[in-house]
Design a protein around this motif. Structure first.
Motif: not given
Length: 270
Positions: A2-17
């Motif tokens: 089973i595969q998934h696509i996450d349509i909303a990732v704020n990957l450039l936010s300071s807590s993730l980048i």
């Protein structure tokens, strides 16, 4: 598998980048790939394109101006957005829309920037990735002016009521559902509404690093939401809809893949 696509990732936010590569890898290990990284202003949209090129086929992005940043929209913004949108990694215009909850930008500026981005999406024949909070009437009125000229549009992180959901579905919108449905304090109304979304209009998202599902067990040590948690959200959606997890996951995956026109050779491993 089973595969998934996450349509909303704020990957450039300071807590993730700083940990973006590891986050992308861990998501893929949990069968969440590709990720759609959100551009909330023009500078961030450019950075999102750069990130996508570092992780081909595992990360795609949107390009646009969030209503919080609508005050930054100028006479030159349209041409800059058109330029960014031509990159092959950009799969939608946005995040655009209206936010009357926080009013970080004046409402007239929000409406202006929203309409301008819908017009660009129509001219480029691109999907639109949208935001609406406490602004439904203006949001749907503006969107409906452009609807006939847009190929597809999604309202991400839907948190509205039944009449608002009905209006969105009548406008042929796709509906993005987050871990908000797992919040016993404020998500119960949405949890009830999830069953009314047609199979072919449903998408799943984390909106990472925000909206960590409060009902996750065992509870993560950090309150930071991550795309690897998306299967939990999909499972929660399935239970609320009285559907099999694999069936809901397939609908969400197919809807997202088709909506963003993702290439057929995307993979779930990294």
């Amino acid at each position: 598998m089973i595969q998934h696509i996450d349509i909303a990732v704020n990957l450039l936010s300071s807590s993730l980048i700083e940990n973006s590569s590891d986050i992308i890898e861990q998501a893929a290990k949990h069968h969440v790939s590709p990720l759609i990284v959100i551009g909330s202003d023009l500078d961030e949209s450019g950075q999102a394109i750069t990130l996508c090129k570092q992780h081909p086929l595992h990360v795609f992005c949107t390009a646009g101006v969030h209503p919080h940043h609508a005050s930054t929209w100028t006479n030159t913004s349209a041409n800059e957005l058109k330029r960014l949108a031509l990159d092959e990694t950009v799969v939608a215009i946005g995040e655009c829309g209206l936010d009357y909850n926080r009013d970080f930008s004046p409402r007239d500026k929000q409406r202006q920037a929203f309409a301008a981005q819908l017009e660009i999406a129509a001219k480029l024949n691109m999907p639109v990735y949208m935001h609406c909070r406490d602004a439904h009437d203006d949001f749907i009125a503006i969107f409906n002016q452009y609807k006939a000229h847009l190929p597809k549009a999604v309202l991400h992180c839907f948190t509205g009521n039944k009449s608002e959901l009905d209006a969105c579905l009548a406008a042929d919108l796709y509906i993005g559902i987050t871990g908000w449905i797992c919040d016993e304090r404020r998500g119960q109304d949405l949890a009830e509404l999830v069953k009314y979304i047609p199979n072919n209009r449903l998408m799943a998202e984390t909106d990472a690093p925000y909206l960590l599902p409060r009902s996750m067990r065992p509870k993560p040590k950090s309150s930071k939401n991550l795309p690897q948690y998306l299967p939990y959200i999909v499972e929660s959606i399935a239970k609320l809809r009285n559907q099999d997890y694999a069936v809901v996951a397939q609908h969400c995956y197919q809807n997202s893949s088709t909506f963003f026109n993702l290439p057929a050779n995307i993979t779930g491993t990294k």
